[in-house]
Design a protein around this motif. Sequence first.
Motif, PDB file in Angstrom:
ATOM      1  N   ALA A   1       6.825  77.067  17.273  1.00 15.39           N
ATOM      2  CA  ALA A   1       6.426  76.265  18.480  1.00 15.39           C
ATOM      3  C   ALA A   1       7.966  75.406  18.821  1.00 15.39           C
ATOM      4  CB  ALA A   1       6.077  74.822  17.310  1.00 15.39           C
ATOM      5  N   GLY A   2       8.786  75.606  17.996  1.00  9.21           N
ATOM      6  CA  GLY A   2       9.988  76.099  18.730  1.00  9.21           C
ATOM      7  C   GLY A   2      10.782  76.929  19.828  1.00  9.21           C
ATOM      8  N   ALA A   3      10.314  77.908  19.136  1.00  9.25           N
ATOM      9  CA  ALA A   3      10.894  79.263  19.640  1.00  9.25           C
ATOM     10  C   ALA A   3       9.438  79.169  21.400  1.00  9.25           C
ATOM     11  CB  ALA A   3      10.246  81.195  19.416  1.00  9.25           C
ATOM     12  N   SER A   4       7.897  78.439  21.544  1.00  7.36           N
ATOM     13  CA  SER A   4       7.091  79.069  21.811  1.00  7.36           C
ATOM     14  C   SER A   4       7.683  77.030  23.381  1.00  7.36           C
ATOM     15  CB  SER A   4       5.743  78.120  21.976  1.00  7.36           C
ATOM     16  OG  SER A   4       5.085  79.299  21.626  1.00  7.36           O
ATOM     17  N   VAL A   5       8.484  76.492  22.957  1.00  3.81           N
ATOM     18  CA  VAL A   5       8.716  75.356  23.965  1.00  3.81           C
ATOM     19  C   VAL A   5      10.161  75.547  24.466  1.00  3.81           C
ATOM     20  CG1 VAL A   5      10.420  74.325  22.389  1.00  3.81           C
ATOM     21  CG2 VAL A   5       9.336  72.958  23.686  1.00  3.81           C
ATOM     22  N   ALA A   6      11.141  76.335  23.824  1.00  6.73           N
ATOM     23  CA  ALA A   6      12.373  77.114  24.446  1.00  6.73           C
ATOM     24  C   ALA A   6      11.868  78.249  25.880  1.00  6.73           C
ATOM     25  CB  ALA A   6      13.167  77.402  23.735  1.00  6.73           C
ATOM     26  N   ILE A   7      11.285  79.320  26.143  1.00  7.48           N
ATOM     27  CA  ILE A   7      10.640  79.691  26.596  1.00  7.48           C
ATOM     28  C   ILE A   7       9.795  79.260  27.819  1.00  7.48           C
ATOM     29  CG2 ILE A   7       9.138  81.592  26.645  1.00  7.48           C
ATOM     30  CD1 ILE A   7       9.672  82.822  24.021  1.00  7.48           C
ATOM     31  N   VAL A   8       9.285  77.938  27.079  1.00  7.97           N
ATOM     32  CA  VAL A   8       8.307  77.670  28.370  1.00  7.97           C
ATOM     33  C   VAL A   8       8.656  76.101  29.769  1.00  7.97           C
ATOM     34  CG1 VAL A   8       6.415  75.685  28.800  1.00  7.97           C
ATOM     35  CG2 VAL A   8       6.031  77.074  27.285  1.00  7.97           C
ATOM     36  N   ALA A   9      10.344  75.773  28.210  1.00  9.95           N
ATOM     37  CA  ALA A   9      11.122  74.645  29.213  1.00  9.95           C
ATOM     38  C   ALA A   9      11.876  75.758  30.128  1.00  9.95           C
ATOM     39  CB  ALA A   9      11.700  74.270  27.896  1.00  9.95           C
ATOM     40  N   GLY A  10      12.474  77.065  30.057  1.00  6.61           N
ATOM     41  CA  GLY A  10      13.080  77.254  30.603  1.00  6.61           C
ATOM     42  C   GLY A  10      12.200  78.023  31.653  1.00  6.61           C
ATOM     43  N   LEU A  11      11.857  77.998  31.741  1.00  5.35           N
ATOM     44  CA  LEU A  11      10.216  78.781  32.652  1.00  5.35           C
ATOM     45  C   LEU A  11      10.330  77.980  33.773  1.00  5.35           C
ATOM     46  CD1 LEU A  11       7.996  81.758  31.052  1.00  5.35           C
ATOM     47  CD2 LEU A  11       9.198  82.013  32.481  1.00  5.35           C
ATOM     48  N   ALA A  12       9.725  77.133  32.891  1.00  3.15           N
ATOM     49  CA  ALA A  12       9.219  75.173  33.728  1.00  3.15           C
ATOM     50  C   ALA A  12      10.340  74.819  34.729  1.00  3.15           C
ATOM     51  CB  ALA A  12       9.044  74.488  32.891  1.00  3.15           C
TER      52      ALA A  12
ATOM     53  N   ARG B   1      21.189  81.712  36.447  1.00  2.00           N
ATOM     54  CA  ARG B   1      21.245  82.550  34.653  1.00  2.00           C
ATOM     55  C   ARG B   1      21.513  82.205  33.179  1.00  2.00           C
ATOM     56  NH1 ARG B   1      26.594  84.725  33.148  1.00  2.00           N
ATOM     57  NH2 ARG B   1      26.334  86.644  32.865  1.00  2.00           N
ATOM     58  N   THR B   2      22.010  80.865  33.576  1.00  7.16           N
ATOM     59  CA  THR B   2      22.474  80.054  32.462  1.00  7.16           C
ATOM     60  C   THR B   2      21.383  79.975  31.067  1.00  7.16           C
ATOM     61  OG1 THR B   2      24.519  79.430  33.160  1.00  7.16           O
ATOM     62  CG2 THR B   2      24.047  78.116  31.484  1.00  7.16           C
ATOM     63  N   VAL B   3      20.941  78.777  31.864  1.00  2.00           N
ATOM     64  CA  VAL B   3      19.243  78.161  31.506  1.00  2.00           C
ATOM     65  C   VAL B   3      18.831  80.056  31.027  1.00  2.00           C
ATOM     66  CG1 VAL B   3      16.692  77.705  32.377  1.00  2.00           C
ATOM     67  CG2 VAL B   3      19.034  76.850  33.058  1.00  2.00           C
ATOM     68  N   VAL B   4      18.524  80.705  32.090  1.00  2.00           N
ATOM     69  CA  VAL B   4      17.794  81.984  30.970  1.00  2.00           C
ATOM     70  C   VAL B   4      18.364  82.645  29.313  1.00  2.00           C
ATOM     71  CG1 VAL B   4      16.971  84.853  31.315  1.00  2.00           C
ATOM     72  CG2 VAL B   4      16.593  83.223  33.532  1.00  2.00           C
ATOM     73  N   PHE B   5      19.689  82.281  29.522  1.00  2.00           N
ATOM     74  CA  PHE B   5      20.522  82.687  28.178  1.00  2.00           C
ATOM     75  C   PHE B   5      20.451  82.148  26.904  1.00  2.00           C
ATOM     76  CE2 PHE B   5      22.303  86.187  30.416  1.00  2.00           C
ATOM     77  CZ  PHE B   5      23.358  87.171  29.479  1.00  2.00           C
ATOM     78  N   SER B   6      20.165  80.538  27.505  1.00  2.00           N
ATOM     79  CA  SER B   6      19.614  79.579  26.800  1.00  2.00           C
ATOM     80  C   SER B   6      18.832  79.511  25.949  1.00  2.00           C
ATOM     81  CB  SER B   6      20.236  77.730  27.685  1.00  2.00           C
ATOM     82  OG  SER B   6      20.217  76.512  26.222  1.00  2.00           O
ATOM     83  N   ALA B   7      17.650  79.495  27.062  1.00  2.00           N
ATOM     84  CA  ALA B   7      16.401  79.369  26.517  1.00  2.00           C
ATOM     85  C   ALA B   7      16.291  80.604  25.529  1.00  2.00           C
ATOM     86  CB  ALA B   7      15.487  80.067  27.274  1.00  2.00           C
TER      87      ALA B   7
END
Length: 663
Positions: A289-300, A259-265
Motif C-alpha cells: 500500500a505504501g509503495a503504491s500510494v507513493a507512486i500514485v501521488a507522484g504521478l497524480a 524531477r525532485t518529485v520523481v526522486f522523492s516518490a
Amino acid sequence: MLQRLGQISASRPWRTLLVLLVFIVLAGVIGGPVAGRMNGGDGFTPPDAESSQATAQLERATGEETSPGVILLVRGDDAAAQAAAGGLAAVPGVARAEPGPPSTDGDSRLVMGTLRAGVDDEEVAADAVAAFEGRDDVVVGGGAVAGLQLSETISADLGRAELFAFPLLFLLSLLFFRGRAAVLPLVVGITTVLGTFLVLSGVNLAYSLNVFALNLVIGLGLGLAIDYTLFLLTRFREELSKGAEPREAVATTMRTAGRTVVFSAATVAAALGTLTLFPLGFAESMGLAGASVAIVAGLASLAVSPALLALWGHKLARKESAAASGRWHRIAHGVMRRPGVIAVATAAVMLVVALPALSVNWTPVGADAVPTGNSARTLSDASEAEFGGAATTPVTMAVTAPESAAGEVETYAARFDAPARYLGSNTWAVNVEAPGDAVGEQARALVDDIRTADAPFPVAVTGPAAEFVDQQATISGRLPLALAALAALTFVLLWLMTGSIVLPLKAIVMNALTVGAALAPLVFLYDGVEPTNFLVSAALIFALSTDYGVFLLGRIKEARDTGETEREAVAVGIARTGRVVTAAAILLAVAIGAFSTSAIPFIQQIGIAVAFGVLIDAFVVRSLLVPSLMALLGKWNWWSPKPLRRLHERVGISEEGREAVPA
C-alpha cells in the motif's frame, strides 16, 4: 519527459481536468469498495512458521480450527450455559460449542465455540453476534469476534480520520498555499487516495491485503499530495516572480521540482517496499500500500498540477517573503559558522532521545487491541478478572505418530503433565497449560522447552505464545536483509540524483537517527509495542525523512551547479526550502497524525511516531544537522570515485538542458 508531460497537461487544461474527473469517478466506483474485499486476516504470523504449519496439520486432521473462535460469557447457571451452547452450535460455521469452567464466584460460565476449518471467521462471528443480539446475559467474544470488531473499528476510524484531517488540512492549506492554490493539494490528494484504492483493488485479486493498509493510504496519500504540490507550486511562483510566462514557468517547474518529485516518490516507494521482505501479512500489506500510494501521488501531482498551474497562471503569483527567506539564509550561515559543535551536539541529543527505543517491550496484537466497549474486549477483560484467563488458548503440540504408538505419545505428553488426544491422520494433539499470560514469558519459555526437548516423533508447536515466538524469529531473521535493501535502494537513488557517494551515506545515517528519536515516545506512552507496527513506523519515518532530504539536496545541488560556493549553495538551498519544508512537515504531520485518533492502540502508535519523526526531521535535522555536516565536509560532500563518476555521467539523471559543475 517531464517537460513533455507538463506541456501536454498545461496545453489543454480543461481537457486534462475532464479526464481527471472521469478517472476519479471510475476509481471511486471500482476502488472505493476495496475495504470490504480486504480479508488478509491478522497477518502477524508467517505462513511457513512452525506454529502455522502445526495449526494447518491439526485442522486437516479434525476439520476444525485449533482454538475456540467464538466464546460466550453467560451470566447464569449450568442450564443457562447449556442453552447458550445450543444456540451457538446452531450458528453456521460453528463445529461445536461446549460449556467451559465457571467463574471464581460461580455466577458466570464460559461457552467455547470451535469453528470449522476454512470458514470465513468474520462472517461466522457476525452471525454469532447477531444470534445473541439484545441478550444482556450473554457477551459474545473470542478471536473471530475480535477480528470482526477490529475491522469495523478500522472502517469507523477511516471516517473519523477524514472528518478530522480534511477540514484541518484545508484550513492549513489556505494558510500555507493562500487563495485558490489551496485547492491544488486537495484535488491531487483525492486523486491519489482513490487512485491507490483502484490499484489495491487489482493487487487484492492476486494477494489478499490486510484492511489496516487503508489507514496508511489515506494518511500518506494526503500527506504526499500536499508535499509534492507544495514543492511544485513554490517553484512555479518562483519562476513567475522572475518574469516568466505561465507556460514557461510550468516547463521550468517540471524540469526542476518535477524531477525532485520523481526522486522523492521513488525513494518513498523503495523504503516502504522493503516491508514486503517480511513474510507477515500486516507488513506486506503496508509495504504494498505504501509503495503504491507513493507512486500514485507522484504521478497524480505531475499530471494534474501543470493543468491547474497553467489554468490559473498569474492568479497564483505570490511574492515570497524576503524576510522569511532571509531568516532561513541567516540561520544556515549561523549554523555553518560553528559546524563541528552544532553537528556533535545535535547528533548527541538525538542519540540520547533515541536510546529508549532500544528497550522497547514487544507485545502481540490480542483482544486488548479491540477498543473498550466492544463485546470481544469485555469478554477478554472478564476472562482475566473472573476466570483467571480461562478463555486463553494453551500451548498446543501437533505430534505426528500412528494411533498404534499411543503408549509412546502418552509417555511423551506426561513429561509436560498434559493429556494426548488422537485426532486421526497420524496426528495427536497435546494441550499444555502454560501459567500466566497466554503470550507471557512463561508461555514463551514453555514453547522453547518443548521445541528443544528430544521427542520420539516429529512435534510442531502452536498457540498464541508459539505464534509470537515465530513472529519475532522471522523479523530477526529478515531484518538484516531488509536493512541492507533499504540502505542500498536509498543509496542508489540518491547517487543517481547527486552523483555523490557521500551524500547518500550521510542521508542514511541521519535518517537512522531520526527513526530512533521518533520511535522513543512509544516506549514512554505505551506498555508495549507490536513488532510489525514498529517496522511500519520505522519504514515510514525513514521514507519521509528521505523525501525532505531529496527536496533540500535538489535545491542545494541546483545552486551549486549555477556557480555558488559550497557554503552559499547550502544557505541558498535552505533559504529556498526552509519555509516550504516546514509547511509540508506540519501538513504531513496532521495527515499522518490522524492515525492517533484511531481507537486501536497499534494504529495510534503509527500516527504518533511518524508525526513526531516528520517534525524532528524538518525542524532539527534539516535546520541544524544538514547545514553543519555539509559545512564540515565542504567539497567532499560531492565526492565520488572516478569509475562511479564516469558511470554517473552516462546513467545519472540530471535536469534537462542543465550541465552540472563537476565535483
